[in-house]
Design a protein around this motif. Structure first.
Motif, mmCIF file in Angstrom:
data_model
loop_
_atom_site.group_PDB
_atom_site.id
_atom_site.type_symbol
_atom_site.label_atom_id
_atom_site.label_comp_id
_atom_site.label_asym_id
_atom_site.label_seq_id
_atom_site.Cartn_x
_atom_site.Cartn_y
_atom_site.Cartn_z
ATOM 1 N N ASN A 10 41.237 38.403 43.380
ATOM 2 C CA ASN A 10 41.267 39.587 42.533
ATOM 3 C C ASN A 10 41.236 40.836 43.412
ATOM 4 O O ASN A 10 40.430 40.934 44.338
ATOM 5 N N ASP A 11 42.121 41.817 43.115
ATOM 6 C CA ASP A 11 42.110 43.083 43.853
ATOM 7 C C ASP A 11 40.805 43.841 43.652
ATOM 8 O O ASP A 11 40.380 44.592 44.521
ATOM 9 N N TRP A 12 40.185 43.670 42.485
ATOM 10 C CA TRP A 12 38.903 44.314 42.236
ATOM 11 C C TRP A 12 37.794 43.371 42.666
ATOM 12 O O TRP A 12 37.736 42.217 42.249
ATOM 13 N N LYS A 13 36.937 43.855 43.510
ATOM 14 C CA LYS A 13 35.815 43.051 44.003
ATOM 15 C C LYS A 13 34.637 43.178 43.038
ATOM 16 O O LYS A 13 34.097 44.264 42.848
ATOM 17 N N VAL A 14 34.298 42.065 42.420
ATOM 18 C CA VAL A 14 33.185 42.037 41.467
ATOM 19 C C VAL A 14 31.893 42.303 42.240
ATOM 20 O O VAL A 14 31.667 41.717 43.298
ATOM 21 N N PRO A 15 31.048 43.209 41.732
ATOM 22 C CA PRO A 15 29.801 43.495 42.445
ATOM 23 C C PRO A 15 28.901 42.256 42.506
ATOM 24 O O PRO A 15 28.901 41.439 41.589
ATOM 25 N N ARG A 16 28.177 42.130 43.614
ATOM 26 C CA ARG A 16 27.270 40.975 43.770
ATOM 27 C C ARG A 16 26.252 40.923 42.644
ATOM 28 O O ARG A 16 25.922 39.871 42.138
ATOM 29 N N LYS A 17 25.746 42.102 42.294
ATOM 30 C CA LYS A 17 24.773 42.165 41.208
ATOM 31 C C LYS A 17 25.330 43.111 40.142
ATOM 32 O O LYS A 17 25.500 44.299 40.377
#
Length: 190
Positions: A10-17
Motif C-alpha cells: 500500500n502506498d499509504w503506510k498504516v500507522p503502527r498505533k
C-alpha cells in the motif's frame, strides 16, 4: 496484512498505533488526505490513478491503481519508466454511503465521463504558447540589436539566449499539455 503478504503493498503506510478516534480521511474531486498524508488522484499526468475498486477485507477499503512515469538515466540517454503501485484507503464501518459516493465519482472519472478540472490542460497550452511568443520576440530583439551593433553591453546576448530558452520551454509545455488534453478527450469518447 493478507494483501501485503500477497505482494500488494500500500502506498499509504498504516500507522503502527491507530489513534483512538481513528484516522480522518477527506476526499476532494481529485485528491485524498489520509491523516496527514496527501495523495493526488489525477486521471492524467506524470502521477495518476489507473483504476478504482472496492478491496474486500476487514476493514473494507477503496483501492486505487496508481502509476508514476519517471525518466531513468542510462548511458545512452533517458528512458521513461512507469512504476505501478496501489493506494488502499480503509473504509470505516459507518462510512458505507460515503465510500459508495467516492467510488461512483472516481469510477466516472476513470471512465472519462467526469472531467475534474476541464480547463487545466487548456490553461497550460495557453501559458506555453504565450511563453513561445514572448521568447521568440525577445530572441528576435536580441539578435536584431546585435546585428545593428547597438552598444548595450551584454543585453542583446542575454535577450537572445533567454528568449530562445523561454520559447523552447513554452513549445515543450504546449506540446505536452496538448498531448494530455487529447488523451483526456479520447478517454471521454470511449
Amino acid at each position: 496484512a493478507a494483501l501485503k503478504q500477497a505482494g500488494r503493498l500500500n502506498d499509504w503506510k498504516v500507522p503502527r498505533k491507530v489513534p483512538p478516534n481513528g484516522v480522518e480521511v477527506i476526499f476532494s474531486p481529485s485528491a485524498v488526505m489520509i491523516g496527514d498524508s496527501f495523495f493526488g488522484l489525477a486521471k492524467s499526468g506524470v502521477a495518476r490513478f489507473t483504476g478504482v475498486a472496492m478491496a474486500p477485507g476487514n476493514p473494507l477499503a477503496i483501492a486505487f491503481g496508481m502509476a508514476m512515469t519517471a525518466a531513468r538515466g542510462t548511458s545512452g540517454g533517458a528512458i521513461l519508466t512507469t512504476y505501478r503501485s496501489e493506494l488502499r484507503i480503509p473504509v470505516a464501518r459507518t462510512a458505507g454511503a460515503e465510500a459508495s459516493k467516492v467510488l461512483t465519482h472516481y469510477t466516472s472519472v476513470d471512465a472519462g465521463r467526469t472531467i475534474v478540472k476541464p480547463g487545466f490542460w487548456a490553461l497550460r497550452i495557453k501559458i506555453g504558447l504565450w511563453g513561445l511568443g514572448l521568447g521568440v520576440l525577445s530572441a528576435v530583439l536580441g539578435f536584431g540589436l546585435n546585428a545593428l551593433k547597438v552598444n548595450l553591453g551584454l543585453a542583446p546576448l542575454v535577450m537572445a539566449v533567454v528568449g530562445v530558452m523561454v520559447a523552447l520551454g513554452g513549445a515543450v509545455l504546449a506540446a505536452i499539455a496538448s498531448a494530455f488534453k487529447r488523451g483526456e478527450r479520447e478517454d471521454r469518447t470511449r
